[in-house]
Design a protein around this motif. Structure first.
Motif, mmCIF file in Angstrom:
data_model
loop_
_atom_site.group_PDB
_atom_site.id
_atom_site.type_symbol
_atom_site.label_atom_id
_atom_site.label_comp_id
_atom_site.label_asym_id
_atom_site.label_seq_id
_atom_site.Cartn_x
_atom_site.Cartn_y
_atom_site.Cartn_z
ATOM 1 N N ARG A 77 12.257 7.106 -3.720
ATOM 2 C CA ARG A 77 11.245 7.857 -4.479
ATOM 3 C C ARG A 77 10.775 9.073 -3.684
ATOM 4 N N ILE A 78 10.606 8.899 -2.386
ATOM 5 C CA ILE A 78 10.181 10.022 -1.544
ATOM 6 C C ILE A 78 11.259 11.101 -1.543
ATOM 7 N N GLU A 79 12.511 10.685 -1.364
ATOM 8 C CA GLU A 79 13.611 11.653 -1.304
ATOM 9 C C GLU A 79 13.814 12.368 -2.639
ATOM 10 N N LEU A 80 13.621 11.659 -3.749
ATOM 11 C CA LEU A 80 13.827 12.259 -5.067
ATOM 12 C C LEU A 80 12.656 13.124 -5.516
ATOM 13 N N ALA A 81 11.540 13.051 -4.797
ATOM 14 C CA ALA A 81 10.354 13.815 -5.183
ATOM 15 C C ALA A 81 10.500 15.299 -4.882
ATOM 16 N N PRO A 90 0.674 7.989 7.472
ATOM 17 C CA PRO A 90 0.340 7.029 8.529
ATOM 18 C C PRO A 90 0.757 5.595 8.191
ATOM 19 N N VAL A 91 0.760 5.256 6.909
ATOM 20 C CA VAL A 91 1.169 3.917 6.501
ATOM 21 C C VAL A 91 2.664 3.735 6.762
ATOM 22 N N LEU A 92 3.452 4.754 6.435
ATOM 23 C CA LEU A 92 4.893 4.676 6.683
ATOM 24 C C LEU A 92 5.184 4.569 8.173
ATOM 25 N N VAL A 93 4.445 5.277 8.993
ATOM 26 C CA VAL A 93 4.623 5.199 10.443
ATOM 27 C C VAL A 93 4.363 3.766 10.930
ATOM 28 N N GLU A 94 3.303 3.139 10.406
ATOM 29 C CA GLU A 94 2.996 1.763 10.792
ATOM 30 C C GLU A 94 4.094 0.803 10.337
ATOM 31 N N VAL A 95 4.595 1.007 9.123
ATOM 32 C CA VAL A 95 5.667 0.146 8.607
ATOM 33 C C VAL A 95 6.925 0.315 9.458
ATOM 34 N N CYS A 131 0.835 -1.200 0.000
ATOM 35 C CA CYS A 131 0.000 0.000 0.000
ATOM 36 C C CYS A 131 0.873 1.254 0.000
ATOM 37 N N LEU A 132 1.928 1.243 0.804
ATOM 38 C CA LEU A 132 2.844 2.384 0.852
ATOM 39 C C LEU A 132 3.473 2.627 -0.514
ATOM 40 N N GLN A 133 3.889 1.560 -1.167
ATOM 41 C CA GLN A 133 4.491 1.694 -2.489
ATOM 42 C C GLN A 133 3.515 2.343 -3.469
ATOM 43 N N VAL A 134 2.274 1.914 -3.460
ATOM 44 C CA VAL A 134 1.265 2.468 -4.371
ATOM 45 C C VAL A 134 1.001 3.935 -4.054
ATOM 46 N N LEU A 135 0.865 4.268 -2.774
ATOM 47 C CA LEU A 135 0.592 5.656 -2.392
ATOM 48 C C LEU A 135 1.740 6.583 -2.782
ATOM 49 N N VAL A 136 2.959 6.136 -2.572
ATOM 50 C CA VAL A 136 4.117 6.964 -2.928
ATOM 51 C C VAL A 136 4.208 7.105 -4.442
ATOM 52 N N HIS A 137 3.955 6.018 -5.158
ATOM 53 C CA HIS A 137 3.981 6.084 -6.621
ATOM 54 C C HIS A 137 2.923 7.064 -7.143
ATOM 55 N N ALA A 138 1.772 7.094 -6.473
ATOM 56 C CA ALA A 138 0.686 8.001 -6.861
ATOM 57 C C ALA A 138 0.877 9.410 -6.300
ATOM 58 N N GLN A 139 1.932 9.604 -5.545
ATOM 59 C CA GLN A 139 2.241 10.876 -4.901
ATOM 60 C C GLN A 139 1.126 11.335 -3.955
ATOM 61 N N ALA A 140 0.527 10.373 -3.289
ATOM 62 C CA ALA A 140 -0.490 10.653 -2.279
ATOM 63 C C ALA A 140 0.231 10.787 -0.942
ATOM 64 N N TRP A 141 0.943 11.895 -0.795
ATOM 65 C CA TRP A 141 1.879 12.060 0.312
ATOM 66 C C TRP A 141 1.211 12.012 1.670
ATOM 67 N N GLN A 142 0.114 12.732 1.850
ATOM 68 C CA GLN A 142 -0.527 12.764 3.168
ATOM 69 C C GLN A 142 -1.091 11.406 3.551
ATOM 70 N N GLU A 143 -1.615 10.674 2.577
ATOM 71 C CA GLU A 143 -2.147 9.351 2.859
ATOM 72 C C GLU A 143 -1.029 8.352 3.164
ATOM 73 N N ALA A 144 0.152 8.597 2.609
ATOM 74 C CA ALA A 144 1.277 7.683 2.819
ATOM 75 C C ALA A 144 1.884 7.833 4.215
ATOM 76 N N THR A 157 7.268 15.622 7.249
ATOM 77 C CA THR A 157 7.183 14.442 8.111
ATOM 78 C C THR A 157 7.477 13.181 7.313
ATOM 79 N N LEU A 158 6.912 13.083 6.115
ATOM 80 C CA LEU A 158 7.128 11.910 5.278
ATOM 81 C C LEU A 158 8.586 11.824 4.845
ATOM 82 N N ALA A 159 9.174 12.943 4.456
ATOM 83 C CA ALA A 159 10.575 12.951 4.032
ATOM 84 C C ALA A 159 11.494 12.548 5.189
ATOM 85 N N ASP A 160 11.241 13.077 6.373
ATOM 86 C CA ASP A 160 12.042 12.716 7.545
ATOM 87 C C ASP A 160 11.866 11.240 7.893
#
Length: 107
Positions: free
Chosen positions: A81-85, A54-59, A39-52, A92-95
């Motif tokens: 992908r997050i860092e290169l965006a 909480p998923v990253l926190v869980e991972v 799910c995280l991979q799909v959200l990041v690929h779709a650039q759905a940053w805010q939705e990604a 928060t997501l980048a950190d």
């Protein structure tokens, strides 16, 4: 459909899915670590940053449980992908992506 419009539509759908309003089967996938990573991979690929976020926190909370080299490689690609965006992802997501990279490469 223009690529940006398609990505925005995808982000809208996935965001709704995470909030539970669409695609109920995604909630089942989110029960497992592999499901969260996918799910995280799909959200990041779709650039759905805010939705990604909480998923990253869980991972990250389960990072010590990751035993699969494939999953580690996938998460490292997601962090890249997050860092290169650039300025797209939230701070928060980048950190968190940087922290995830440290966790995975030091383990």
């Amino acid at each position: 459909m223009r690529p940006l419009a398609g990505a925005m539509r995808t982000a809208d759908i996935l965001g709704g899915a995470l909030r539970g309003s669409l695609l109920r089967p995604l909630a089942g996938a989110m029960r497992t670590l592999a499901g969260r990573v996918s799910c995280l991979q799909v959200l990041v690929h779709a650039q759905a940053w805010q939705e990604a976020e909480p998923v990253l926190v869980e991972v990250m909370a389960q990072a010590s449980e990751i035993a699969s080299a494939r999953t580690v490689n996938l998460l490292l690609r997601v962090a890249n992908r997050i860092e290169l965006a650039g300025t797209g992802p939230t701070s928060t997501l980048a950190d968190s992506a940087q922290d995830l990279r440290r966790l995975l490469t030091c383990a």
